[in-house]
Scaffold this active site. Structure first.
Site, PDB file in Angstrom:
ATOM      1  N   LYS A  82      13.590   9.857  -1.487  1.00  9.87           N
ATOM      2  CA  LYS A  82      12.255   9.338  -1.839  1.00  9.87           C
ATOM      3  C   LYS A  82      11.212   9.793  -0.832  1.00  9.87           C
ATOM      4  CE  LYS A  82      14.394   5.119  -3.600  1.00  9.87           C
ATOM      5  NZ  LYS A  82      14.659   3.745  -3.194  1.00  9.87           N
ATOM      6  N   ARG A 103      25.394  11.832  10.992  1.00  8.50           N
ATOM      7  CA  ARG A 103      25.440  13.296  10.897  1.00  8.50           C
ATOM      8  C   ARG A 103      24.209  13.720  10.114  1.00  8.50           C
ATOM      9  NH1 ARG A 103      30.276  17.238   9.285  1.00  8.50           N
ATOM     10  NH2 ARG A 103      30.727  16.712  11.442  1.00  8.50           N
TER      11      ARG A 103
END
Lengths: 304, 154
Positions: A82, A103
């Site tokens: 988004k 990560r």
């Protein structure tokens, strides 16, 4: 060393004594992997790019210690899609967890996250920059197989130019009087900055293009994957690819204590006929990831 | 007024404040930006492409009633290594200082690594100067080195 509430971002933030303390604690968890010291704690695993071993071994580490895991395993499942910034995601998740393991494909993202988070961050890989828990589990594995980290002959094979794991391991092993045997195609040699690091520690390195030549001389062979996209000429890739496939036959004449490591995933660098050989150690290496991660999580949460 | 004095006063004298002399002409605006002189309330006078005995061509900035501490001064060393800072009180030169390259460079240089987080999110760049002679900057975030020839100012 007191790691309580400290983030773990880069292997360059550690000294020799600190490596050894973490390794010793991992040895303790190797003997006692299941205990409920993390009861009541929540660890978030935020994987903005996919991973099998790293994410699952972190989650296994938390589960075996009785903690709970929340998170996502793909950026497509997060608010990143988004348009949310990393900083905002991290600030938000800081409210829900006691520790964040992340990560992310962008280099330096973990250091940045540690500056905006209100809980500690463990870097589980930031692009091609750092992956400190992999480096620590490699040190743990080397010590486990050889009984020591000092004065070893270690061969690194494959893509030495771009492999972050190799750069970190060379830097960490430079504390332990290692002799480095560097096997790679001409195009993928170790960068000069890393070689300078070896020299500045008064250590020796030898460079090879032939894998077989190095096998009798070393205690550890650390294989890595050579990626096709690193080559401008596909014919050159085909030639190189085959010359760096380790087979059982090539291991004749090796030292008795030789062990073969690989950070995995493997493609064709190690022939499957090596897997059952006692010198093959890469799957045990992957298991060690759980103990190292247990040691780090327990230290950072102040439980060890 | 003697011709020599007239020449000196192309950019008019100040009673109190700082004169930054011997700036490479192309770096004058950059120095003003680094020292936040674009939006200051102080009176600022500046000149470019002025004659310089030492360098042939130079820029100069004069700031009325404003003095800088060493940390601020050193920030301009990367763009204007030849710059001299002259402190003026009551038209007299009180001190002259050379800008020195600092140990840490923050917020003025772009990281050369296109994959660095500082080139993706609103992160103030931060580097450790690991080689002052050849100017090599180690990024605090991605740990890559930006070399002198690749330095780009924000």
């Amino acid at each position: 060393m007191n790691m309580k509430n400290k983030s773990l971002i880069s292997i360059n933030d550690f000294c020799k004594e600190e490596y050894l303390q973490i390794l010793d604690l991992a040895t303790y968890f190797e003997k006692n992997p299941n205990q409920k010291i993390l009861e009541g704690f929540v660890v978030a695993t935020l994987f903005f790019e996919p991973s099998t071993r790293t994410r699952l071994s972190f989650e296994s580490a938390v589960n075996r210690l009785g903690g709970r895991v929340i998170g996502f395993s793909d950026a497509a499942l997060s608010s990143t899609t988004k348009g949310e910034s990393l900083a905002d995601t991290i600030r938000t998740v800081s409210n829900y967890a006691d520790l964040i393991v992340m990560r992310h494909p962008i280099e330096g993202s973990a250091r940045w996250a540690s500056q905006v988070a209100s809980v500690p961050i463990i870097n589980a890989g930031d692009g091609s920059n750092q992956h400190p828990t992999q480096c620590l589990l490699d040190l743990f594995t080397i010590r486990q197989t050889q009984g020591t980290l000092d004065n070893l002959d270690i061969a690194f094979v494959g893509d030495l130019k771009y492999g972050r794991t190799i750069h970190s391991n060379v830097i960490a092993l430079s504390h332990f009087n290692t002799t480095f045997h560097l096997v790679s195609p001409e195009e993928l040699k170790l960068p000069s900055a890393v070689k300078m690091h070896i020299k500045s520690n008064n250590l020796q390195y030898f460079q090879y293009t032939d894998l077989e030549e190095v096998i009798p001389k070393v205690d550890i062979i650390y294989m890595t994957r050579i990626q096709r996209e690193r080559f401008a000429d596909p014919i050159e890739y085909e030639r190189v690819k085959n010359s760096y496939t380790l087979t059982k036959k090539m291991l004749e004449g090796s030292r008795e204590n030789l062990k073969i490591l690989h950070p995995l995933p493997r493609v064709n660098e190690i022939s499957v006929d090596v897997d059952l050989d006692p010198r093959a150690y890469y799957f045990k290496q992957a298991l060690n990831g759980v103990y190292i991660r247990q040691a780090l999580i327990a230290s950072i949460l102040g439980l060890a | 007024m003697k011709p020599e004095s007239r020449k000196k006063l192309i950019v008019s004298a100040i009673q109190n404040g700082t004169v930054i002399d011997h700036i490479p002409s192309h770096a004058v605006i950059q120095v003003m930006r680094i020292l936040n002189l674009i939006q200051t309330d102080h009176q600022v006078l500046f000149g470019m492409n002025l004659d310089s005995k030492k360098y042939g061509n130079k820029g100069i900035i004069k700031i009325r009633d404003k003095f800088f501490d060493d940390v601020e001064i050193n920030k301009i060393a990367l763009v204007a290594p030849t710059a001299t800072l002259i402190e003026i009180r009551d038209f007299e030169v009180i001190s002259k200082k050379q800008a020195e390259i600092p140990d840490i460079v923050e917020g003025i240089v772009k990281c050369f690594n296109p994959k660095c987080i500082t080139n993706y999110e609103q992160v103030r760049t931060r580097f450790r100067v690991i080689d002052k002679q050849n100017l090599r900057l180690l990024c605090h975030y991605c740990e890559k080195i930006t070399k002198n020839e690749n330095i780009e100012f924000i």
